[in-house]
Write an enzyme that holds these catalytic residues in place. Structure first.
Site, PDB file in Angstrom:
ATOM      1  N   ASN A 590       0.961  -1.418  -0.118  1.00 51.31           N
ATOM      2  CA  ASN A 590       0.263  -0.314   0.066  1.00 51.31           C
ATOM      3  C   ASN A 590       0.977   0.833  -0.197  1.00 51.31           C
ATOM      4  O   ASN A 590       2.236   1.167  -0.253  1.00 51.31           O
ATOM      5  CB  ASN A 590      -0.859  -0.026   1.319  1.00 51.31           C
ATOM      6  CG  ASN A 590      -0.369   0.209   2.130  1.00 51.31           C
ATOM      7  OD1 ASN A 590       0.875  -0.802   2.924  1.00 51.31           O
ATOM      8  ND2 ASN A 590      -0.790   1.339   3.412  1.00 51.31           N
ATOM      9  N   CYS A 592       2.137   2.683   2.292  1.00 49.97           N
ATOM     10  CA  CYS A 592       2.960   3.135   3.824  1.00 49.97           C
ATOM     11  C   CYS A 592       4.183   1.694   4.164  1.00 49.97           C
ATOM     12  O   CYS A 592       4.434   1.430   4.779  1.00 49.97           O
ATOM     13  CB  CYS A 592       2.148   3.475   5.127  1.00 49.97           C
ATOM     14  SG  CYS A 592       1.520   4.842   4.752  1.00 49.97           S
ATOM     15  N   GLU A 594       3.424  -1.614   4.968  1.00 45.97           N
ATOM     16  CA  GLU A 594       2.558  -2.442   5.203  1.00 45.97           C
ATOM     17  C   GLU A 594       1.497  -3.440   5.315  1.00 45.97           C
ATOM     18  O   GLU A 594       1.484  -4.731   6.097  1.00 45.97           O
ATOM     19  CB  GLU A 594       2.279  -1.564   7.214  1.00 45.97           C
ATOM     20  CG  GLU A 594       1.114  -1.678   6.922  1.00 45.97           C
ATOM     21  CD  GLU A 594       1.005  -0.199   6.704  1.00 45.97           C
ATOM     22  OE1 GLU A 594       0.114   0.780   7.141  1.00 45.97           O
ATOM     23  OE2 GLU A 594       2.011   0.663   5.892  1.00 45.97           O
TER      24      GLU A 594
END
Length: 958
Positions: A590, A592, A594
């Site tokens: 995604n 970020c 994670e």
């Protein structure tokens, strides 16, 4: 002379140890001359300590000249020279030792100042004691002069009325703000604030004066951050309670009676204004009002409360009519709306949130209980290889971004530059022109004006457009082929890393020629990829390019260093360890890095995030497992509720989320948890704590999801999953080792809990959620709760933080408390922290054990970050947002660090961070340049343009 932070003891040179340091310039004398001893004013005799001289002189300089960057440099040089002169005088007088009166030492200091031409400094040094006595008296009560001036001030209120200044109420407000906090002064705040007032001042200016006064003191005493927050809360109360018709003014002490009334009025007004879900009015508001805990308003830091006020509280025409505890109750009610015992659950959820033990992600905080409860954090999409599909994916981006979703797009299926287009008998322009449209869409659809739209494009390393993809964030070249506002990430197969290690070649293809590579991983990918390489070598596959894998790797690292992009994420561990590999492929992460969920043309993956506040679960014995289990159980229930309540702007996102029900429970405040245990980040105990704490969270989260499955049923695609086979995240390491080869994997597999019993439970009761854990950046919710974000080491021990709410002085309270305990916290230490950009390593009077504990992010070797992340990753069914901090970054350092990240089994990495080109403001509060950021601090290495430590893009997840 502003010397009220000095102690008389420091000025008189009372001795401590024989170890001498001058914070202004480093070490100047290891011991006192001979066996010299000092006679104090009370007649006691103590050993001589030269550091007290340098401290006293530095304080006098700071009082006169302030702590600007230019002044700090001069102070450090001058103090070192003067201190050496004073010491040399006594060495000449008494080479064999002896006793000297404190007055003689002070006389010599004054004489040295005069001889150096520092007449103003000498004068301030002489009158220091008299000023200190006056300031102590001022702390006990307001001066007559200030009191008299206050009697002549009239305040203009919002309704236009002009009333005398209510000094009694000011006393009450400031007294409440200081209650229970050590080393803060009510009188100091009142005196300073009232001096800036005038007849006809507005009520808003009056409140601002109090807050600003407290803010200026934060760098000297971190507890003033709580004072500033409580003074800000008075403004919030006035604004909200007046709008709701509950009260025109109120103190903190009034809120026990007013909060219940305010909640009822708030729900009614919010529903009337069509800002809140009418179903909130169906709760037992009297019961919920009585459950509100006004005292929890006192736990905010200034940064935390200001962030909530600016960006989270519901407002009408700019008027915020939500108060902190009502805010948490609104979120709790929104998440409990589908529960059978919704009042009981709302109170349970409220108590968890308002305690700061756990915090929901930003979209949940924004939208819970509203008419469009878009509560999910992240959306992952796969872009198909046709024009209608491409622009359909861009439209999906816009709709998802509109309601505060962070986006990860898999662009690997889209054919490369020069590929044949049968429909037009032409050639493709590749992915770059489309990414330019994605970039501009993210700018245009800015999440309802609350924050910037945020998207990350992923591309597999074998894609023929990969080299242009690497250049997207460059500031040079054709701007039509640049994307300055979006993030990019490499989706790297293990085979590429093996070729890098082995010095082999690497071939780039267009996905239109090798379409099956997109869905393959592990050995199946290797076999098919080498088959296509053979076809290319024989001339059967025309469109391709062969280069040295190591050369492409170097360019990837070079772009990371230059632009901060693309990030590196590893395709094979994400898939081989995915619990859901039976129903699809993980094609990207995604925004970020994670989230690792399956995507396809029919499914947009969705993840719902929240984070455990780790230091809230540390007590004298270490990690409080019982409390942690209670927190995790409630948190997983709240996250699971999000899936059913959530507003889906795209139908394929709804289908995916309801089918698989993934959630991502993470942690924040890891560094704070280490501080509370006096553990250095760069140490084996820290790595062990990362392992054991994540093991506990993993165990409790899986257990909680299984309990929910027993209550509500398993997610629909559970049969055939790794869960159903009794394969947990810790077990999936064996799958990775088998496919990759043990020579390319080094991971710790130790465990301490009874995992066999939990496996049996899951196989009996099932799992409610396909995925349960993911560690997000927590950039904003960590600000709200006043802890370090995510799993990050401390950036600096004293710095200015800039975000969308403004600029805030941040001081490490743990360091301050430890320095206080050793009688080392004073104005000189503040000056030293500014001079050394928040680092204690060069301040010689800081003991070695504290230097280790309070090493900052760039003083921690990257291997410790990777080691700790590797220990966490073995317990996590998704991934973690791992920023890598590298001081004096070089190609060799980057090469070693990122190879190690892959070798240690990490699934993804996030930003590469280097020391910023801006530093802490080298000034004191006397300069009038509050919280300015100095650009005079030297930077050891160039800085990637996208490496802001509080990049708003990072907040799309949290």
């Amino acid at each position: 002379m502003q010397t009220d932070t000095f102690s008389t003891q420091s000025t008189t040179g009372v001795a401590g140890t024989h170890r001498e340091t001058t914070p202004a310039s480093g070490s100047i004398a290891a011991t006192a001359p001979g066996q010299l001893r000092v006679i104090k004013r009370n007649g006691t005799v103590v050993s001589f300590e030269a550091s007290k001289i340098s401290v006293a002189i530095t304080k006098a300089f700071l009082a006169v000249e302030g702590g600007t960057a230019a002044a700090s440099s001069r102070i450090h040089e001058t103090v070192a020279k003067l201190t050496e002169q004073v010491i040399a005088t006594f060495e000449r007088r008494m080479p064999s030792g002896g006793t000297v009166h404190i007055e003689d030492i002070q006389d010599q200091v004054e004489l040295s100042l005069m001889r150096a031409g520092e007449h103003k400094i000498a004068r301030e040094y002489v009158i220091y004691r008299e000023e200190q006595a006056r300031k102590r008296a001022a702390r006990a009560a307001l001066s007559d002069e200030t009191q008299a001036a206050a009697n002549n001030i009239n305040v203009v209120h919002p309704d236009g009325s002009r009333l005398p200044l209510d000094l009694a109420r000011l006393h009450t407000i400031v007294s409440e703000a200081c209650t229970g906090l050590a080393d803060v002064s009510e009188a100091r705040i009142l005196d300073a604030a009232l001096k800036n007032l005038y007849d006809g001042v507005s009520a808003a200016e009056l409140s601002t004066s109090l807050v600003i006064t407290a803010r200026t003191l934060i760098e000297q005493e971190p507890n003033y951050s709580y004072v500033a927050a409580r003074l800000l809360a008075d403004t919030l109360r006035a604004e909200a309670l007046d709008f709701l018709g509950v009260a025109s003014t109120a103190t903190q002490g009034d809120m026990s009676a007013l909060y219940p009334r305010a909640l009822t009025a708030y729900i009614a007004r919010g529903v009337e204004l069509e800002l809140l879900d009418p179903q909130l009015a169906d709760y037992d508001l009297d019961l919920l009002g009585r459950a509100l805990l006004p005292e929890r308003d006192l736990q905010f830091t200034y940064l935390g409360l200001q962030t909530l006020y600016d960006r989270y509280f519901i407002h009408s025409d700019g008027v915020r009519f939500e108060l902190p505890q009502i805010f948490f109750m609104r979120v709790a009610m929104g998440l409990a709306i589908g529960e059978t015992a919704k009042n009981t659950r709302a109170i349970e959820f409220y108590q968890l949130l308002s305690s700061f033990d756990y915090m929901c992600s930003t979209p949940t905080l924004f939208n819970a209980g509203t008419l469009r409860p878009q509560l999910s954090s992240c959306y992952l999409t796969t872009v198909p290889d046709d024009l209608r599909g491409i622009f359909g994916a861009i439209q999906d981006n816009a709709m998802l971004s509109k309601f505060a979703g962070g986006l990860g797009n898999d662009w690997t299926p889209v054919r490369a530059l020069g590929s044949y287009i049968k429909g037009t008998n032409g050639k493709s322009q590749g992915i770059v022109p489309f990414l330019k449209v994605v970039n501009d869409t993210a700018v245009a659809v800015n999440q309802g004006g609350k924050r910037k739209g945020a998207v990350c494009a992923y591309l597999e390393t074998w894609h023929l457009d990969i080299e242009e993809f690497l250049d997207l964030r460059k500031n040079t070249g054709d701007d039509r082929r640049r994307t300055h506002d979006m993030n990019t990430a490499n989706w790297i197969p293990d085979l590429f890393m093996k070729r890098v290690f082995e010095g082999g070649d690497w071939t780039l293809f267009s996905p239109s020629d090798v379409p099956d590579l997109h869905d393959l991983y592990g050995r199946a990918f290797e076999e098919r990829y080498t088959h296509y390489e053979a076809l290319a070598a024989s001339g059967e596959l025309k469109l391709h390019k062969t280069l040295k894998a190591e050369n492409l790797w170097r360019k990837m690292l070079g772009m990371l260093f230059e632009t901060g992009h693309p990030w590196m994420a590893f395709k094979d561990p994400c898939n081989l360890r995915s619990p859901q590999q039976h129903v699809g492929v993980v094609h990207s992460s995604n925004l970020c890095t994670e989230i690792t969920l399956n995507t396809s043309a029919d499914e947009i993956a969705v993840c719902n995030l929240g984070s455990v506040n780790l230091p809230q679960h540390i007590d004298e014995g270490g990690l409080d497992l019982d409390k942690l289990r209670r927190t995790v159980r409630t948190a997983v229930r709240m996250l699971d509720n999000v899936i059913d309540i959530n507003y889906y702007s795209v139908e394929s996102a709804r289908n995916s989320n309801l089918r698989h029900r993934p959630v991502g429970l993470g942690v924040m405040g890891f560094q704070d948890a280490l501080y509370k245990q006096h553990i250095a980040y760069a140490s084996e105990p820290a790595v062990e704590f990362a392992d054991r704490s994540m093991e506990a969270i993993s165990y409790f989260a899986i257990e909680a999801s299984s309990d929910l499955a027993a209550e509500r049923g398993s997610y629909s695609s559970y049969p055939g999953s790794l869960w159903s086979q009794g394969v947990f995240p810790i077990d999936s390491l064996e799958l990775l080792a088998a496919e990759r080869g043990t020579q390319y994997l080094q991971v710790d597999t130790s465990q301490t809990l009874d995992w066999s019993a939990l496996r049996a439970k899951v196989q009996h009761d099932g799992m409610r959620n396909s995925n349960v854990m993911a560690i997000a950046p927590t950039a904003t919710i960590a600000n709200i709760t006043g802890v370090s974000q995510s799993i990050e080491p401390t950036y600096q021990n004293l710095y200015v933080k800039s975000n969308l709410s403004g600029e805030f002085t941040v001081v490490n309270p743990y360091l301050v408390n430890d320095l206080k305990a050793r009688d080392l916290w004073d104005g000189v230490m503040v000056n030293d922290l500014k001079y050394y950009d928040g680092s204690v390593q060069a301040v010689d009077r800081v003991p070695a054990d504290l230097k280790a504990i309070y090493a900052t992010a760039f003083e921690v070797e990257p291997r410790w970050l990777v080691d700790a992340a590797s220990r966490r990753q073995k317990w996590i069914d998704q991934a973690q947002s791992l920023n890598l901090y590298i001081n004096n970054a070089s190609g060799k350092k980057l090469d070693i660090t990122y190879r190690m990240a892959w070798y240690c089994g990490l699934k993804t990495t996030y930003y590469l961070r280097s020391l910023a080109a801006t530093g802490t403001e080298k000034s004191t509060i006397d300069t009038g340049a509050l919280n300015a950021v100095s650009r005079e601090a030297p930077a050891p290495a160039p800085v990637p343009a996208a490496c802001s430590l509080d990049d708003p893009d990072c907040e799309a997840c949290q």
